[in-house]
Design an enzyme around this catalytic site. Structure first.
Site, PDB file in Angstrom:
ATOM      1  N   SER A 231       0.811  -1.217   0.000  1.00  0.00           N
ATOM      2  CA  SER A 231       0.000   0.000   0.000  1.00  0.00           C
ATOM      3  C   SER A 231       0.847   1.272   0.000  1.00  0.00           C
ATOM      4  O   SER A 231       1.966   1.295   0.532  1.00  0.00           O
ATOM      5  CB  SER A 231      -0.866  -0.022   1.260  1.00  0.00           C
ATOM      6  OG  SER A 231      -1.460   1.229   1.476  1.00  0.00           O
TER       7      SER A 231
ATOM      8  N   LYS B  70       1.808  -3.409   6.608  1.00  0.00           N
ATOM      9  CA  LYS B  70       2.189  -3.632   5.198  1.00  0.00           C
ATOM     10  C   LYS B  70       3.707  -3.525   5.027  1.00  0.00           C
ATOM     11  O   LYS B  70       4.328  -4.318   4.328  1.00  0.00           O
ATOM     12  CB  LYS B  70       1.492  -2.606   4.292  1.00  0.00           C
ATOM     13  CG  LYS B  70      -0.006  -2.806   4.182  1.00  0.00           C
ATOM     14  CD  LYS B  70      -0.332  -4.051   3.384  1.00  0.00           C
ATOM     15  CE  LYS B  70      -1.813  -4.310   3.308  1.00  0.00           C
ATOM     16  NZ  LYS B  70      -2.167  -5.598   2.725  1.00  0.00           N
TER      17      LYS B  70
ATOM     18  N   TYR C 213      -1.953   0.137  10.226  1.00  0.00           N
ATOM     19  CA  TYR C 213      -2.201  -0.567   8.970  1.00  0.00           C
ATOM     20  C   TYR C 213      -0.980  -0.478   8.054  1.00  0.00           C
ATOM     21  O   TYR C 213      -0.472  -1.482   7.552  1.00  0.00           O
ATOM     22  CB  TYR C 213      -3.440   0.029   8.275  1.00  0.00           C
ATOM     23  CG  TYR C 213      -3.559  -0.369   6.825  1.00  0.00           C
ATOM     24  CD1 TYR C 213      -3.950  -1.660   6.478  1.00  0.00           C
ATOM     25  CD2 TYR C 213      -3.264   0.537   5.792  1.00  0.00           C
ATOM     26  CE1 TYR C 213      -4.040  -2.040   5.138  1.00  0.00           C
ATOM     27  CE2 TYR C 213      -3.357   0.170   4.464  1.00  0.00           C
ATOM     28  CZ  TYR C 213      -3.744  -1.126   4.145  1.00  0.00           C
ATOM     29  OH  TYR C 213      -3.817  -1.494   2.822  1.00  0.00           O
TER      30      TYR C 213
END
Ligand code: NAD
Length: 350
Positions: free
Chosen positions: A137, A165, A161
């Protein structure tokens, strides 16, 4: 008979990848725990292809399982092997993706995204499958001072988050460097996937209350929400609202096909590639374009900036053009048209 494993394959991006790969004669195994999706979408895919692809049942196999369950994952690979189905390639999408929720529920994000990935990589190593395209991402980049990112731009995830990643990319890099056998790895760093399949049969249908902008716009359009919140109108951009890089989900699916085909002839590889449109679109402009294209009204409400938000995030996509020979074919107008086609035909999702 070799199949491609798609983890998280009944989700928004995964279901579009399934369609693209089936169109290109690949055979697929999908593993998904249906935490944020339903396997109904795979039934729809089967119906969509029934006349075109013979034995579609055998070419799209769905298994409901959670990647966090290591022993179940081993059992799945063993059972597939007994049926003479070999997994020689993985597209790994399974994960939780909501940046805001990841701040409140960080342990859940680490557990699901990182532990699930570690289990998957251990099982891949055990079954001699070392080819993977991973859904990374733009959230891994340091967006505090930069606006356009190439793959070498500074990394500084601003939420759990993004950190998960970034961590998974690092684990994959360790495997690439340290494993006794060669791994082929491509991290595709998505910017903002949006839109839906042109047919109106497939699109984003989150079970969890999403804070992603585009599904919220379509929810307002279909009357399920009264208005859309815009966080901040003083970002120093042209219209004051934040600017993002929206990429059509079918273009993104195509990038996976090309990434996989690129990996096929490689002996050992680790590379990260941005997938975006390369264009900046303001939140307000996206909403106004949606209204214009679909002849509807999207009431808006300005709110304060959210913690961790930034003014502009956009992708430098030269590497994707150069290496994958990939370029987005669809525009913001297509995103708005296709997204509304899906949502208006399926106001309640699948
Ligand atoms: P999605 O939520 O629609 O799909 C993810 C799928 O993974 C869901 O079907 C969910 O049920 C499944 N899943 C989650 N945890 C699992 C687990 N432990 N075991 C098995 N299945 C599990 O999300 P999406 O938009 O399709 O995104 C796919 C991937 O791309 C995600 O990893 C996401 O982080 C990444 N990504 C998405 C975006 C975006 O804006 N959509 C942007 C950048 C990166």
């Amino acid at each position: 008979m070799s199949h491609i494993l798609i983890t998280g394959g009944s989700g928004f991006v995964g279901s579009h990848i399934c369609i693209t790969l089936l169109e290109n004669n690949y055979k697929l195994v999908v593993i998904d725990n249906e935490a944020n999706s339903t396997s109904k979408c795979l039934l729809r895919i089967k119906n969509f292809f029934e006349d075109k692809i013979s034995q579609i049942e055998k070419k799209l196999i769905f298994i409901n399982s959670d990647l966090r369950n290591f022993y179940e994952l081993i059992e799945i690979f063993e059972t597939l092997e007994r049926k003479n189905i070999r997994i020689d390639f993985v597209i790994h999408l399974a994960g939780l993706k909501d940046m805001n929720k990841s701040i409140l529920r960080s342990i859940e994000y680490w557990d699901n995204n990182v532990l699930g990935s570690i289990n998957l990589f251990k099982v891949m190593e055990k079954f001699n499958c070392r080819n993977i395209v991973f859904s990374s991402s733009a959230a891994i980049y340091d967006a505090r001072n930069t606006q356009k990112f190439n793959e070498d731009s500074k990394k500084y995830p601003l939420n759990p988050y993004g950190l998960t990643k970034f961590t998974i990319e690092k684990i994959l890099h360790n495997l690439y460097e340290g494993s006794s056998y060669p791994w082929n790895i491509i991290n595709l760093r998505y910017f903002n996937p949006a839109g839906a399949h042109y047919s109106g049969n497939f699109g984003e249908s989150p079970l969890d209350k999403s804070s992603n902008l585009f599904p919220l716009i379509t929810k307002v359009a279909v009357g399920k929400l009264d208005f859309i919140k815009i966080f901040g109108r003083d970002w120093g951009t042209k219209d004051g609202t934040a600017e993002r890089d929206f990429v059509h989900v079918t273009d993104l699916a195509e990038a996976h096909l090309l990434a996989m085909e690129y990996l096929k002839n490689k002996k050992k590889l680790f590379i990260s590639i941005n997938i975006g449109s390369g264009q900046r679109t303001s939140i307000l402009n996206l909403i106004r374009t949606f209204e214009k294209v679909n002849k509807c009204q999207i009431p808006i409400k300005y709110c304060d900036r959210r913690k961790g938000d930034v003014a502009v995030l956009s992708a430098d996509i030269e590497l994707a053009k150069d290496i994958l020979k990939w370029e987005p074919k669809k525009t913001i107008i297509d995103i708005c048209k296709d997204g509304w086609n899906w949502q208006s035909k399926n106001p309640n999702g699948y």
